[in-house]
Design a protein around this motif. Structure first.
Motif, PDB file in Angstrom:
ATOM      1  N   GLU A 184      72.271 -15.033  38.270  1.00 61.09           N
ATOM      2  CA  GLU A 184      72.178 -14.876  36.813  1.00 61.09           C
ATOM      3  C   GLU A 184      73.521 -14.411  36.243  1.00 61.09           C
ATOM      4  O   GLU A 184      73.990 -14.936  35.236  1.00 61.09           O
ATOM      5  CB  GLU A 184      71.070 -13.882  36.475  1.00 61.09           C
ATOM      6  CG  GLU A 184      70.786 -13.795  34.991  1.00 61.09           C
ATOM      7  CD  GLU A 184      69.611 -12.881  34.681  1.00 61.09           C
ATOM      8  OE1 GLU A 184      69.467 -12.520  33.498  1.00 61.09           O
ATOM      9  OE2 GLU A 184      68.841 -12.518  35.599  1.00 61.09           O
ATOM     10  N   ARG A 185      74.139 -13.444  36.897  1.00 56.65           N
ATOM     11  CA  ARG A 185      75.453 -12.951  36.457  1.00 56.65           C
ATOM     12  C   ARG A 185      76.512 -14.043  36.481  1.00 56.65           C
ATOM     13  O   ARG A 185      77.436 -14.050  35.666  1.00 56.65           O
ATOM     14  CB  ARG A 185      75.899 -11.825  37.397  1.00 56.65           C
ATOM     15  CG  ARG A 185      76.080 -10.514  36.716  1.00 56.65           C
ATOM     16  CD  ARG A 185      76.531  -9.448  37.685  1.00 56.65           C
ATOM     17  NE  ARG A 185      77.943  -9.166  37.508  1.00 56.65           N
ATOM     18  CZ  ARG A 185      78.726  -8.682  38.431  1.00 56.65           C
ATOM     19  NH1 ARG A 185      78.273  -8.413  39.637  1.00 56.65           N
ATOM     20  NH2 ARG A 185      79.986  -8.440  38.168  1.00 56.65           N
ATOM     21  N   LEU A 186      76.389 -14.969  37.422  1.00 60.27           N
ATOM     22  CA  LEU A 186      77.343 -16.075  37.538  1.00 60.27           C
ATOM     23  C   LEU A 186      77.061 -17.198  36.545  1.00 60.27           C
ATOM     24  O   LEU A 186      77.819 -18.153  36.475  1.00 60.27           O
ATOM     25  CB  LEU A 186      77.321 -16.631  38.968  1.00 60.27           C
ATOM     26  CG  LEU A 186      77.966 -15.750  40.030  1.00 60.27           C
ATOM     27  CD1 LEU A 186      77.539 -16.192  41.426  1.00 60.27           C
ATOM     28  CD2 LEU A 186      79.485 -15.758  39.891  1.00 60.27           C
ATOM     29  N   GLY A 187      75.970 -17.089  35.803  1.00 61.30           N
ATOM     30  CA  GLY A 187      75.651 -18.105  34.803  1.00 61.30           C
ATOM     31  C   GLY A 187      74.718 -19.193  35.274  1.00 61.30           C
ATOM     32  O   GLY A 187      74.542 -20.204  34.586  1.00 61.30           O
ATOM     33  N   PHE A 188      74.081 -19.007  36.435  1.00 60.56           N
ATOM     34  CA  PHE A 188      73.092 -19.982  36.897  1.00 60.56           C
ATOM     35  C   PHE A 188      71.806 -19.773  36.108  1.00 60.56           C
ATOM     36  O   PHE A 188      71.436 -18.640  35.804  1.00 60.56           O
ATOM     37  CB  PHE A 188      72.821 -19.807  38.393  1.00 60.56           C
ATOM     38  CG  PHE A 188      73.895 -20.381  39.274  1.00 60.56           C
ATOM     39  CD1 PHE A 188      73.671 -21.552  39.976  1.00 60.56           C
ATOM     40  CD2 PHE A 188      75.129 -19.753  39.388  1.00 60.56           C
ATOM     41  CE1 PHE A 188      74.668 -22.087  40.787  1.00 60.56           C
ATOM     42  CE2 PHE A 188      76.125 -20.271  40.191  1.00 60.56           C
ATOM     43  CZ  PHE A 188      75.898 -21.445  40.892  1.00 60.56           C
ATOM     44  N   GLU A 189      71.136 -20.869  35.772  1.00 57.45           N
ATOM     45  CA  GLU A 189      69.888 -20.807  35.012  1.00 57.45           C
ATOM     46  C   GLU A 189      68.726 -21.260  35.883  1.00 57.45           C
ATOM     47  O   GLU A 189      68.856 -22.199  36.670  1.00 57.45           O
ATOM     48  CB  GLU A 189      69.980 -21.717  33.784  1.00 57.45           C
ATOM     49  CG  GLU A 189      71.043 -21.262  32.800  1.00 57.45           C
ATOM     50  CD  GLU A 189      71.108 -22.174  31.585  1.00 57.45           C
ATOM     51  OE1 GLU A 189      70.049 -22.705  31.173  1.00 57.45           O
ATOM     52  OE2 GLU A 189      72.211 -22.358  31.065  1.00 57.45           O
ATOM     53  N   LYS A 190      67.595 -20.589  35.713  1.00 59.21           N
ATOM     54  CA  LYS A 190      66.388 -20.968  36.451  1.00 59.21           C
ATOM     55  C   LYS A 190      65.912 -22.321  35.953  1.00 59.21           C
ATOM     56  O   LYS A 190      65.813 -22.553  34.757  1.00 59.21           O
ATOM     57  CB  LYS A 190      65.293 -19.924  36.267  1.00 59.21           C
ATOM     58  CG  LYS A 190      65.609 -18.614  36.948  1.00 59.21           C
ATOM     59  CD  LYS A 190      64.510 -17.595  36.742  1.00 59.21           C
ATOM     60  CE  LYS A 190      64.929 -16.273  37.358  1.00 59.21           C
ATOM     61  NZ  LYS A 190      64.001 -15.197  37.040  1.00 59.21           N
TER      62      LYS A 190
END
Length: 184
Positions: free
Chosen positions: A151-157
């Motif tokens: 999440e911190r790296l910008g990945f989205e579920k």
């Protein structure tokens, strides 16, 4: 990739290993055998031998040369110790331009922000020189640290897959995430 890939962050050297460096990989695997077991597939005894490490490195170099995968190691700045590993695997080109990201960090190096530091640089590299459009990373729901890192790296579920991968001998559910290269 004709040039050897090297990334530097403030605290890490990131690159592929050479087969002469199999001892470094073996030390990492032996030191972290129990620590990584709950997050990895079952490993055979060869995985924990010098020859097994040489074979892994050779296979990784071949995968990199053929643009099928990129198994990086995170090293201390003097390259004397493997801190962790990550791999851009299952590379698909053509209209997809995507890969899966898998990663692990040594027990002694957890909680210091080193995986974030490494993967932040790695994802930039994936969207730059490797020219990926999508990087996918999946984690087990019980692995809160991994979920927060992504999440911190910008990945989205993007979804949830039941019994997705066989980890430590059991079929485990996974949360599916991805990061898409920004336009422009």
């Amino acid at each position: 990739m004709s040039e050897p890939v090297r990334m530097r962050t403030p605290r890490l050297l990131i690159r592929l290993l050479d087969s002469e460096e199999a001892e470094l990989l073996l030390r990492y695997r032996l030191d972290n055998r129990d620590h990584l077991r709950p997050w990895e597939p079952l490993r055979n005894t060869t995985h924990y031998t010098l020859e097994g490490c040489r074979q892994t490195i050779e296979a990784g170099l071949e995968a990199s040369r053929s643009d099928r995968g990129f198994p990086f190691v995170m090293l201390t700045p003097d390259a004397s110790e493997v801190v962790g590993t990550f791999t851009f695997a299952n590379v698909v080109r053509g209209v997809f331009q995507a890969c899966h990201l898998g990663y692990g960090i040594g027990r002694r190096h957890e909680g210091q922000g080193l995986m974030f530091e490494a993967l932040d640089a790695a994802v930039r590299y994936a969207f730059g020189p490797l020219d990926f459009h999508r990087v996918m990373a999946n984690y087990m729901p019980r692995n809160d640290r991994s979920g927060r890192l992504l999440e911190r790296l910008g990945f989205e579920k993007e979804g949830y897959a039941k019994r997705y991968l066989k980890i430590d001998g059991l079929w485990e559910d996974h949360v599916l995430t991805a990061k898409i290269r920004s336009q422009g």
